[in-house]
Design an enzyme around this catalytic site. Sequence first.
Site, PDB file in Angstrom:
ATOM      1  N   THR A 144       2.592 -62.145  -7.632  1.00  0.00           N
ATOM      2  CA  THR A 144       2.216 -63.694  -8.523  1.00  0.00           C
ATOM      3  C   THR A 144       3.119 -63.764 -10.122  1.00  0.00           C
ATOM      4  O   THR A 144       3.866 -64.398 -10.909  1.00  0.00           O
ATOM      5  CB  THR A 144       0.744 -63.716  -9.048  1.00  0.00           C
ATOM      6  OG1 THR A 144       0.037 -63.335  -9.280  1.00  0.00           O
ATOM      7  CG2 THR A 144       0.554 -64.527  -7.620  1.00  0.00           C
ATOM      8  N   ASP A 145       2.984 -61.757 -11.221  1.00  0.00           N
ATOM      9  CA  ASP A 145       3.133 -61.728 -11.752  1.00  0.00           C
ATOM     10  C   ASP A 145       4.800 -61.999 -12.255  1.00  0.00           C
ATOM     11  O   ASP A 145       5.298 -62.078 -12.870  1.00  0.00           O
ATOM     12  CB  ASP A 145       2.550 -60.130 -12.743  1.00  0.00           C
ATOM     13  CG  ASP A 145       3.821 -58.809 -11.471  1.00  0.00           C
ATOM     14  OD1 ASP A 145       4.246 -59.220 -10.436  1.00  0.00           O
ATOM     15  OD2 ASP A 145       3.583 -57.741 -11.554  1.00  0.00           O
TER      16      ASP A 145
ATOM     17  N   GLY B 197      -0.808 -46.955  -4.500  1.00  0.00           N
ATOM     18  CA  GLY B 197      -0.261 -48.730  -5.111  1.00  0.00           C
ATOM     19  C   GLY B 197      -1.530 -48.686  -6.463  1.00  0.00           C
ATOM     20  O   GLY B 197      -1.534 -50.251  -6.590  1.00  0.00           O
ATOM     21  N   LEU B 198      -1.137 -47.461  -7.174  1.00  0.00           N
ATOM     22  CA  LEU B 198      -2.021 -47.923  -8.432  1.00  0.00           C
ATOM     23  C   LEU B 198      -2.001 -47.680  -9.430  1.00  0.00           C
ATOM     24  O   LEU B 198      -2.596 -47.479 -10.580  1.00  0.00           O
ATOM     25  CB  LEU B 198      -3.359 -46.555  -7.850  1.00  0.00           C
ATOM     26  CG  LEU B 198      -4.008 -47.077  -6.930  1.00  0.00           C
ATOM     27  CD1 LEU B 198      -4.752 -46.001  -6.191  1.00  0.00           C
ATOM     28  CD2 LEU B 198      -5.212 -47.497  -6.676  1.00  0.00           C
TER      29      LEU B 198
ATOM     30  N   SER C  56       0.597 -45.947 -10.125  1.00  0.00           N
ATOM     31  CA  SER C  56       1.224 -44.519 -11.023  1.00  0.00           C
ATOM     32  C   SER C  56       2.596 -44.562 -11.668  1.00  0.00           C
ATOM     33  O   SER C  56       2.078 -43.037 -12.608  1.00  0.00           O
ATOM     34  CB  SER C  56       1.445 -43.472 -10.260  1.00  0.00           C
ATOM     35  OG  SER C  56       2.142 -44.035  -9.166  1.00  0.00           O
TER      36      SER C  56
ATOM     37  N   GLU D 121      11.304 -49.320 -16.147  1.00  0.00           N
ATOM     38  CA  GLU D 121      11.366 -49.564 -14.771  1.00  0.00           C
ATOM     39  C   GLU D 121      12.162 -50.122 -14.427  1.00  0.00           C
ATOM     40  O   GLU D 121      13.044 -50.195 -13.573  1.00  0.00           O
ATOM     41  CB  GLU D 121       9.777 -49.836 -14.303  1.00  0.00           C
ATOM     42  CG  GLU D 121       9.109 -50.187 -13.355  1.00  0.00           C
ATOM     43  CD  GLU D 121       8.243 -48.893 -12.540  1.00  0.00           C
ATOM     44  OE1 GLU D 121       7.737 -48.365 -13.472  1.00  0.00           O
ATOM     45  OE2 GLU D 121       8.305 -48.523 -11.579  1.00  0.00           O
TER      46      GLU D 121
ATOM     47  N   ASP E 204       0.971 -53.808 -13.856  1.00  0.00           N
ATOM     48  CA  ASP E 204       0.407 -52.262 -13.531  1.00  0.00           C
ATOM     49  C   ASP E 204       0.197 -52.306 -15.439  1.00  0.00           C
ATOM     50  O   ASP E 204      -0.183 -51.115 -16.051  1.00  0.00           O
ATOM     51  CB  ASP E 204       1.799 -51.404 -12.882  1.00  0.00           C
ATOM     52  CG  ASP E 204       1.799 -51.771 -11.593  1.00  0.00           C
ATOM     53  OD1 ASP E 204       0.517 -52.773 -11.300  1.00  0.00           O
ATOM     54  OD2 ASP E 204       2.870 -51.756 -10.951  1.00  0.00           O
TER      55      ASP E 204
HETATM   56  C1  GLA Z   1       3.471 -54.201  -8.258  1.00  0.00           C
HETATM   57  C2  GLA Z   1       4.395 -54.350  -9.049  1.00  0.00           C
HETATM   58  C3  GLA Z   1       3.077 -55.248 -10.048  1.00  0.00           C
HETATM   59  C4  GLA Z   1       3.337 -56.489  -8.854  1.00  0.00           C
HETATM   60  C5  GLA Z   1       2.591 -55.583  -7.644  1.00  0.00           C
HETATM   61  C6  GLA Z   1       2.080 -56.886  -6.247  1.00  0.00           C
HETATM   62  O1  GLA Z   1       2.751 -52.941  -8.293  1.00  0.00           O
HETATM   63  O2  GLA Z   1       4.473 -52.813 -10.173  1.00  0.00           O
HETATM   64  O3  GLA Z   1       4.389 -55.721 -11.143  1.00  0.00           O
HETATM   65  O4  GLA Z   1       4.388 -57.325  -8.999  1.00  0.00           O
HETATM   66  O5  GLA Z   1       3.786 -55.004  -7.174  1.00  0.00           O
HETATM   67  O6  GLA Z   1       1.710 -58.196  -7.235  1.00  0.00           O
END
Ligand code: GLA
Length: 354
Positions: A19-20, A103-104, A106, A139, A151
């Site tokens: 959603t971001d 997916g954390l 990093s 990024e 993130d």
């Molecule tokens: C990755 C991206 C975030 C976000 C998520 C999905 O972590 O870095 O900006 O879009 O995927 O919610």
Amino acid sequence: MRTLTIKSPGRVNLIGEHTDYALGYVMPAAINLYIVLEGRPSTAVRLQSSMLGEVAGFDLCNLVRSGDWSDYVKGIYYVLVKRGVRVGGVEGVISGNLPAGAGLGSSASLELAVLYFLNQAYSLKLSRIEMALIAKEAENEFVGVPCGILDQFSALMGRRGHAMFLDTELLRCEYVLIPSDIAIIVFFTGVKREIGRTAYIERRRVVEEGLRMLGAWSSKYLSSGDLAKLPAAHRRYLSYIVRENERVVKVRDLLKSGDAAAVGEVLVEAHEDLAVNYGVSCPELDFTVREAVRLGAYGARLTGAGFGGSVVILASKSRAESVAEGVLSRYVRKFPWSPKYFIVEASDGISNAR
Ligand code: GLA
């Protein structure tokens, strides 16, 4: 100058996935898994990763992408140079316990460790929000991943014991206390899929195109009438995002009222929607969510971009260990990967290590 030690956390997103970049709502927490940078000022950059046993070294006048982890460091310099900020190099060691590719968050954590160091070492006087925006730009423009602000914001603005209800359009954040009985388990499936990157870029492209067609800036303002005007693919993705925004608001309210079971149900519903309608899950994530719920968790869902990576599981503190162990033992019987789980705490954002 003495050595500075920076502790940069990862994040778990409790709800509000994909959603971001549509400027909607997210609800992450910084977690107590960190990238640690021990560095001192220098004329060039020379950073040794103790996790990878590799060294990233480059001159500040030679910022060329190399397709490895040094790009995250170069990306920060790229944006600073672009903004006309005068800054020197860094020499030191990167270590920590935050797994990469899980997916954390990093990459953001590494970028921010470097930027936070530079901010102090060279008195750049950047605010936390400015640092979040610089790391996102690094990024997007240098590394080439069109991510949103999730993130970076989480790693900088985390608060111990709290989740952040964040409006990614206004960058307005409300801290929501996580009831003390809720344990957060991060279950890394051991799956790192390259397809994730292309699929992420493609989702984002369609979503932005859909928003443009409707003349909308943020997904927060879309109504069902708007969605009906869209072609099928755009409607499918944006409808998911509208429902997900609603779920973030719902989870915020449910957390405030302490209803862990209801929060869990919303998480499971969100996972289903991500899998079926947004198409970013995989068998390993689905299995983990299903088993966690079967073993008595309040709820679970994929966290991060999907296609592998991690599942966030919410369980009562007394059950957390048995749920995590149960999922792990079933998972390794079914899949050939090396999963790992962490029972994490919602933590403060990036800081100097004491
Ligand atoms: C990755 C991206 C975030 C976000 C998520 C999905 O972590 O870095 O900006 O879009 O995927 O919610």
